[in-house]
Design a protein around this motif. Structure first.
Motif, short mmCIF file in Angstrom:
data_model
loop_
_atom_site.label_atom_id
_atom_site.label_comp_id
_atom_site.label_asym_id
_atom_site.label_seq_id
_atom_site.Cartn_x
_atom_site.Cartn_y
_atom_site.Cartn_z
N TYR A 123 0.80 -1.18 0.07
CA TYR A 123 -0.15 0.00 0.09
C TYR A 123 0.84 1.10 -0.05
N SER A 124 1.82 1.03 0.86
CA SER A 124 2.89 2.32 0.70
C SER A 124 3.49 2.69 -0.64
N GLY A 125 3.72 1.56 -1.06
CA GLY A 125 4.45 1.48 -2.49
C GLY A 125 3.59 2.01 -3.54
N LEU A 126 2.18 1.88 -3.25
CA LEU A 126 1.14 2.46 -4.40
C LEU A 126 0.61 3.68 -3.98
N TYR A 127 0.30 4.05 -2.82
CA TYR A 127 -0.57 5.17 -2.61
C TYR A 127 0.56 6.00 -1.80
N GLY A 128 1.66 5.78 -1.00
CA GLY A 128 2.51 6.71 -0.45
C GLY A 128 1.68 7.15 0.76
N VAL A 129 1.69 8.53 1.03
CA VAL A 129 1.08 9.18 2.00
C VAL A 129 -0.33 9.59 1.76
N GLN A 130 -0.76 9.26 0.68
CA GLN A 130 -2.28 9.27 0.09
C GLN A 130 -2.98 8.59 1.06
N PRO B 297 -6.49 9.78 11.17
CA PRO B 297 -7.35 8.83 11.90
C PRO B 297 -7.35 7.47 10.95
N THR B 298 -7.76 6.42 11.68
CA THR B 298 -8.09 5.03 11.32
C THR B 298 -9.49 5.20 10.92
N MET B 299 -9.85 4.82 9.78
CA MET B 299 -11.36 4.73 9.19
C MET B 299 -11.96 3.36 9.11
N LEU B 300 -13.10 3.21 9.75
CA LEU B 300 -13.66 1.97 9.85
C LEU B 300 -15.23 1.91 9.02
N ILE B 301 -15.38 0.84 8.48
CA ILE B 301 -16.80 0.53 8.11
C ILE B 301 -17.26 -0.93 8.20
N ASP B 302 -18.64 -1.21 8.80
CA ASP B 302 -19.03 -2.29 9.15
C ASP B 302 -19.16 -3.11 7.92
N ASN C 263 -11.15 -8.55 11.95
CA ASN C 263 -10.78 -8.54 10.63
C ASN C 263 -11.74 -9.45 9.64
N TRP C 264 -12.33 -10.32 10.12
CA TRP C 264 -13.46 -10.96 9.09
C TRP C 264 -14.63 -10.24 8.86
N ARG C 265 -14.86 -9.03 9.63
CA ARG C 265 -15.99 -8.18 9.54
C ARG C 265 -15.78 -6.65 9.05
N MET C 266 -14.49 -6.14 9.88
CA MET C 266 -14.66 -4.67 9.30
C MET C 266 -13.72 -4.24 8.25
N LEU C 267 -13.88 -3.27 7.48
CA LEU C 267 -13.08 -2.65 6.64
C LEU C 267 -12.49 -1.73 7.28
N HIS C 268 -10.95 -1.59 6.96
CA HIS C 268 -10.50 -0.32 7.65
C HIS C 268 -9.54 0.30 6.64
N ALA C 269 -9.12 1.87 6.80
CA ALA C 269 -8.41 2.51 5.92
C ALA C 269 -7.67 3.39 6.77
N ARG C 270 -6.54 3.93 5.98
CA ARG C 270 -5.98 5.16 6.58
C ARG C 270 -6.18 6.38 5.98
N ALA C 271 -6.34 7.37 6.88
CA ALA C 271 -6.52 8.76 6.15
C ALA C 271 -5.18 9.22 5.54
N SER C 272 -5.18 10.10 4.43
CA SER C 272 -4.24 10.67 4.01
C SER C 272 -3.29 11.35 5.14
N VAL C 273 -2.00 11.34 4.83
CA VAL C 273 -0.92 12.11 5.84
C VAL C 273 -0.54 13.24 5.39
N PRO C 274 -1.28 14.55 6.14
CA PRO C 274 -0.76 15.88 5.98
C PRO C 274 0.90 16.00 6.18
N SER C 275 1.31 17.22 5.59
CA SER C 275 2.61 17.67 5.95
C SER C 275 2.54 17.97 7.60
N GLY C 276 3.78 17.36 8.13
CA GLY C 276 3.80 17.57 9.38
C GLY C 276 3.78 16.43 10.29
N CYS C 277 2.93 15.60 9.71
CA CYS C 277 2.42 14.23 10.51
C CYS C 277 3.13 12.89 9.86
N GLU C 278 4.28 13.34 9.08
CA GLU C 278 5.00 12.12 8.59
C GLU C 278 5.53 11.09 9.85
#
Length: 232
Positions: free
Chosen positions: A73-80, A110-115, A204-219
């Protein structure tokens, strides 16, 4: 193991960790024993998994595309922002639970969750149980055929990853398209892991998760992840 949590009215309730995760799909423990290592905390919560015999604790930090391993994911999306997914969706049996623990955090990421269980019911469990998918790349030299929704003795596995699994049947095409369309309109819950010791356990068998984009200063954000086979 019992945890203290707050209900919608700010009242303190006591609930077993496993029961809470099974009820809601996740459990958040703010500043949970920050003096202890992630490995110790994971062992106190459940059964850590050592994937490939490696250390069960994985360090997660934002990285630019050009400095990251390809086909990650980091190789594909970087800090997006990362897309919503379940971890190890290309495995026959993905890890049941995962623990994320904050070392250095920022409220802006944040870490984002969807049921995913609710989403799957909206799409149709019968369709998703017939929806055959396969890993994009071989796993141990094979391309196993998998189902987006896979009933098990203990519940069911919902697998979703638009990067690492691909449709492998007509029902797979239909199920993937409908799931993707429904997902694009879903509301998500943002979970902030900002203070050392903030700990999130996800089904992990139920919830989908994602990481928000990383703005400057949060690296400098750093989490530690541990997969768990079961919870106490």
């Amino acid at each position: 193991m019992e945890l203290r949590r707050l209900n919608g009215h700010g009242l303190s309730l006591t609930m077993n960790l496993r029961d809470q995760v099974l009820e809601r799909g996740y459990a958040l423990m703010p500043t949970w024993r920050p003096e202890r290592s992630a490995g110790d905390v994971a062992t106190s919560l459940g059964e850590p998994l050592s994937l490939g015999g490696r250390d069960p604790v994985h360090a997660l930090a934002p990285a630019a595309k050009e400095t990251s391993t390809p086909n990650t994911y980091s190789g594909l999306y970087g800090v997006q922002g990362f897309p919503f997914h379940t971890d190890m969706a290309h495995w026959r049996v993905p890890p049941r639970y995962l623990m994320l623990r904050c070392v250095v955090g920022f409220r802006e990421v944040p870490t984002m969750l969807i049921d995913g269980a609710e989403l799957a019911r909206e799409v149709g469990l019968k369709l998703l149980a017939r929806a055959i998918v396969r890993p994009r790349r071989p796993v141990l030299g094979q391309l196993p055929l998998l189902r987006i929704y896979q009933p098990m003795e203990e519940g069911a596995i919902l697998r979703w990853d638009e990067v690492f699994i691909k449709p492998a049947s007509r029902a797979g095409d239909e199920g993937s398209a409908q799931f993707r369309e429904m997902l694009s309109h879903c509301k998500y819950r943002s979970i902030v892991l900002a203070a050392p010791g903030d700990t999130l356990v996800i089904d992990n068998w139920r919830m989908l998760h994602a990481r928000a984009s990383v703005p400057s200063g949060c690296e400098g954000r750093k989490l530690e992840r541990v997969y768990l086979g079961r919870l106490h």
